[in-house]
Design a protein around this motif. Structure first.
Motif, PDB file in Angstrom:
ATOM      1  N   GLY A   1     -21.584 -11.762 -57.191  1.00 35.47           N
ATOM      2  CA  GLY A   1     -19.943 -12.082 -56.513  1.00 35.47           C
ATOM      3  C   GLY A   1     -19.569 -10.967 -55.502  1.00 35.47           C
ATOM      4  O   GLY A   1     -20.511 -10.107 -55.303  1.00 35.47           O
ATOM      5  N   PRO A   2     -18.885 -11.274 -54.419  1.00 37.76           N
ATOM      6  CA  PRO A   2     -18.565 -10.509 -53.214  1.00 37.76           C
ATOM      7  C   PRO A   2     -17.997  -9.100 -53.624  1.00 37.76           C
ATOM      8  O   PRO A   2     -17.337  -8.931 -54.814  1.00 37.76           O
ATOM      9  CB  PRO A   2     -17.496 -11.331 -52.767  1.00 37.76           C
ATOM     10  CG  PRO A   2     -16.765 -11.850 -53.805  1.00 37.76           C
ATOM     11  CD  PRO A   2     -17.619 -12.430 -54.792  1.00 37.76           C
ATOM     12  N   VAL A   3     -18.223  -8.229 -52.992  1.00 37.22           N
ATOM     13  CA  VAL A   3     -17.957  -6.776 -53.142  1.00 37.22           C
ATOM     14  C   VAL A   3     -16.697  -6.494 -52.060  1.00 37.22           C
ATOM     15  O   VAL A   3     -15.711  -5.706 -52.636  1.00 37.22           O
ATOM     16  CB  VAL A   3     -19.120  -5.815 -52.478  1.00 37.22           C
ATOM     17  CG1 VAL A   3     -18.697  -4.319 -52.425  1.00 37.22           C
ATOM     18  CG2 VAL A   3     -20.233  -6.217 -53.303  1.00 37.22           C
ATOM     19  N   TRP A   4     -16.333  -7.172 -51.237  1.00 36.17           N
ATOM     20  CA  TRP A   4     -15.292  -6.794 -50.073  1.00 36.17           C
ATOM     21  C   TRP A   4     -13.943  -6.900 -50.531  1.00 36.17           C
ATOM     22  O   TRP A   4     -13.011  -6.244 -50.087  1.00 36.17           O
ATOM     23  CB  TRP A   4     -15.451  -7.955 -48.999  1.00 36.17           C
ATOM     24  CG  TRP A   4     -15.168  -9.452 -49.162  1.00 36.17           C
ATOM     25  CD1 TRP A   4     -15.979 -10.149 -49.441  1.00 36.17           C
ATOM     26  CD2 TRP A   4     -13.765  -9.873 -49.230  1.00 36.17           C
ATOM     27  NE1 TRP A   4     -15.189 -11.429 -49.706  1.00 36.17           N
ATOM     28  CE2 TRP A   4     -14.010 -11.140 -49.282  1.00 36.17           C
ATOM     29  CE3 TRP A   4     -12.515  -9.498 -48.866  1.00 36.17           C
ATOM     30  CZ2 TRP A   4     -12.819 -12.076 -49.620  1.00 36.17           C
ATOM     31  CZ3 TRP A   4     -11.502 -10.363 -48.863  1.00 36.17           C
ATOM     32  CH2 TRP A   4     -11.455 -11.523 -49.051  1.00 36.17           C
TER      33      TRP A   4
ATOM     34  N   ALA B   1     -20.093  -1.897 -45.206  1.00 37.47           N
ATOM     35  CA  ALA B   1     -20.189  -2.950 -46.500  1.00 37.47           C
ATOM     36  C   ALA B   1     -19.256  -3.920 -46.895  1.00 37.47           C
ATOM     37  O   ALA B   1     -19.479  -5.069 -46.927  1.00 37.47           O
ATOM     38  CB  ALA B   1     -20.582  -1.862 -47.783  1.00 37.47           C
ATOM     39  N   ILE B   2     -17.979  -3.473 -46.692  1.00 37.42           N
ATOM     40  CA  ILE B   2     -16.897  -4.403 -46.731  1.00 37.42           C
ATOM     41  C   ILE B   2     -16.819  -5.500 -45.712  1.00 37.42           C
ATOM     42  O   ILE B   2     -16.951  -6.736 -46.095  1.00 37.42           O
ATOM     43  CB  ILE B   2     -15.582  -3.775 -46.634  1.00 37.42           C
ATOM     44  CG1 ILE B   2     -15.516  -2.472 -47.580  1.00 37.42           C
ATOM     45  CG2 ILE B   2     -14.391  -4.732 -46.562  1.00 37.42           C
ATOM     46  CD1 ILE B   2     -14.364  -1.649 -47.587  1.00 37.42           C
ATOM     47  N   VAL B   3     -17.040  -4.988 -44.616  1.00 40.23           N
ATOM     48  CA  VAL B   3     -16.990  -6.137 -43.485  1.00 40.23           C
ATOM     49  C   VAL B   3     -18.239  -6.950 -43.569  1.00 40.23           C
ATOM     50  O   VAL B   3     -18.171  -8.274 -43.153  1.00 40.23           O
ATOM     51  CB  VAL B   3     -16.915  -5.546 -41.937  1.00 40.23           C
ATOM     52  CG1 VAL B   3     -17.101  -6.601 -40.884  1.00 40.23           C
ATOM     53  CG2 VAL B   3     -15.594  -4.890 -41.881  1.00 40.23           C
ATOM     54  N   ALA B   4     -19.388  -6.510 -43.898  1.00 42.79           N
ATOM     55  CA  ALA B   4     -20.642  -7.137 -44.023  1.00 42.79           C
ATOM     56  C   ALA B   4     -20.723  -8.176 -45.152  1.00 42.79           C
ATOM     57  O   ALA B   4     -21.088  -9.290 -44.806  1.00 42.79           O
ATOM     58  CB  ALA B   4     -21.836  -6.176 -44.263  1.00 42.79           C
ATOM     59  N   ASP B   5     -20.042  -7.867 -46.301  1.00 47.58           N
ATOM     60  CA  ASP B   5     -19.769  -8.752 -47.259  1.00 47.58           C
ATOM     61  C   ASP B   5     -18.838  -9.889 -47.007  1.00 47.58           C
ATOM     62  O   ASP B   5     -19.045 -10.954 -47.667  1.00 47.58           O
ATOM     63  CB  ASP B   5     -19.369  -7.875 -48.525  1.00 47.58           C
ATOM     64  CG  ASP B   5     -19.811  -8.777 -49.779  1.00 47.58           C
ATOM     65  OD1 ASP B   5     -20.913  -9.294 -50.201  1.00 47.58           O
ATOM     66  OD2 ASP B   5     -18.888  -9.133 -50.567  1.00 47.58           O
ATOM     67  N   ALA B   6     -18.067  -9.918 -46.169  1.00 53.95           N
ATOM     68  CA  ALA B   6     -16.917 -10.693 -45.743  1.00 53.95           C
ATOM     69  C   ALA B   6     -17.418 -11.504 -44.667  1.00 53.95           C
ATOM     70  O   ALA B   6     -16.832 -12.607 -44.521  1.00 53.95           O
ATOM     71  CB  ALA B   6     -15.612 -10.235 -45.514  1.00 53.95           C
ATOM     72  N   ALA B   7     -18.527 -11.194 -44.015  1.00 52.55           N
ATOM     73  CA  ALA B   7     -18.824 -11.991 -42.958  1.00 52.55           C
ATOM     74  C   ALA B   7     -19.777 -13.327 -43.529  1.00 52.55           C
ATOM     75  O   ALA B   7     -20.146 -13.294 -44.459  1.00 52.55           O
ATOM     76  CB  ALA B   7     -19.845 -11.089 -41.948  1.00 52.55           C
ATOM     77  N   PRO B   8     -20.029 -14.136 -42.364  1.00 52.95           N
ATOM     78  CA  PRO B   8     -20.634 -15.478 -42.829  1.00 52.95           C
ATOM     79  C   PRO B   8     -21.940 -14.834 -43.083  1.00 52.95           C
ATOM     80  O   PRO B   8     -22.359 -14.133 -42.816  1.00 52.95           O
ATOM     81  CB  PRO B   8     -20.672 -16.312 -41.634  1.00 52.95           C
ATOM     82  CG  PRO B   8     -19.414 -15.728 -40.740  1.00 52.95           C
ATOM     83  CD  PRO B   8     -19.093 -14.202 -41.239  1.00 52.95           C
TER      84      PRO B   8
END
Length: 349
Positions: A310-313, A248-255
């Protein structure tokens, strides 16, 4: 603690690993798997537009890089300390001027550098997706930084368990179970907690009231706002559980790609995970929009509120950094000398 001591331990660890052929085989297998995933993704999507092709390939490759990293990285440190203790190497290091922090941080740095080497071999395939277009440069760099932090935390967890257990097999099992817990158990717990925060509530619904508008075949049904009792799940109360999940962290930070051009179509696992995490953070909408004029639900209604949440990462990274810092502190404490109590069957030298 001294920088020289940390670098000395890191250099010794790297030299010891380079001598063995096992890591070369693992690295070659890693590259072959990622190359195969990239090739299959490109072949399967080459008939699509260039923009969709690039963003989808990048999404799929990054997803598999993270997944493979969760399988390979625990092995870098999960037997580091107790393995040296079994071989009589740790006691020799502890009799030198090196502190416990030097030993632990040096081993952690070496494992992290190896993890970066694995990640570096995947960069050409990620670059392939970026060159094909549709990938935001800032989002790509952000996702790489986040995955680097995630891999460092995984290495720290393995190092901690290698100091807590006497046998390398036990520490390896505990490390893999912890990583599996972060990746899968968090999702399961989130789903179970959802039952505790759900119930029937009065909600505002904006849509066609067919009880007053007539049959579904009306050519121009009118949408109105009405109050109905609906089953509501307040995911905004439990979303931090998902913020512990590395995917979830990496996915939310990805484009995130161009939602207007692609919507939720195609195989984009990281984008699906990101949308799900943000929707969970947003919670139920104030007004349920059911004003659909076509035969199917519009794609935009699936992601309403995700951007506003808003973002989760950033929260996830903060949680993981705390976990990694705590794991490193425990490892340092367990490596200090003199040792007051040793587990049964543990050798000193």
């Amino acid at each position: 603690m001294s920088i020289h001591g940390v670098l000395t331990i890191a250099r010794l660890e790297l030299l010891q690993r380079v001598r063995g052929a096992r890591w070369v085989v693992v690295l070659v297998a890693w590259v072959c798997v990622i190359a195969g995933v990239t090739g299959l993704s490109w072949l399967g999507l080459r008939k699509a537009g260039d923009e969709q092709l690039g963003s989808t390939v990048y999404d799929v490759v990054l997803f598999f890089v993270l997944g493979l990293g969760m399988l390979v990285m625990p092995a870098l440190t999960s037997t580091s300390v107790n393995g040296d203790r079994d071989q009589g190497v740790l006691a020799t290091l502890q009799t030198t001027l090196l502190s416990a922090a030097d030993i632990v941080l040096g081993k952690l740095l070496a494992a992290w550098l190896i993890a970066l080497a694995f990640l570096a071999t995947a960069l050409p395939f990620l670059l392939f997706g970026y060159v094909k277009g549709g990938v935001d440069l800032l989002g790509a760099l952000r996702s790489l930084v986040v995955i680097v932090v995630v891999l460092a935390v995984v290495c720290a967890l393995g190092l901690m368990f290698s100091t807590l257990t006497a046998r390398p097999v036990g520490s390896a099992v505990l490390t893999y179970l912890t990583v599996a817990g972060l990746c899968f158990l968090t999702t399961i717990v989130f789903g179970m907690l959802a039952f505790l925060v759900s119930g029937e509530e009065e909600r505002q619904v904006y849509g066609v009231d067919y009880a007053t508008e007539g049959s579904v075949s009306d050519t121009q049904p009118r949408c109105t706002t009405r109050t109905e009792v609906r089953e509501t799940v307040h995911t905004e109360r439990i979303w931090p559980v998902l913020a512990l999940n590395p995917f979830a962290i990496v996915a939310d930070a990805a484009p995130q790609g161009d939602d207007e051009a692609e919507g939720m179509s195609g195989f984009t696992p990281l984008r699906w995970i990101s949308q799900g995490a943000r929707l969970a953070k947003a919670g139920p909408q104030e007004t349920i929009d059911e004003c659909w004029t076509g035969d199917a639900m519009p794609a935009d209604s699936l992601t309403d509120g995700a951007d506003d949440a808003g973002p989760v990462w950033p929260f996830g990274i903060a949680f993981l950094v705390l976990i990694g810092g705590g794991a490193t502190a425990v490892a340092v404490q367990r490596t200090r000398t003199p040792v007051r109590r040793l587990p049964s069957g543990t050798r000193i030298a």
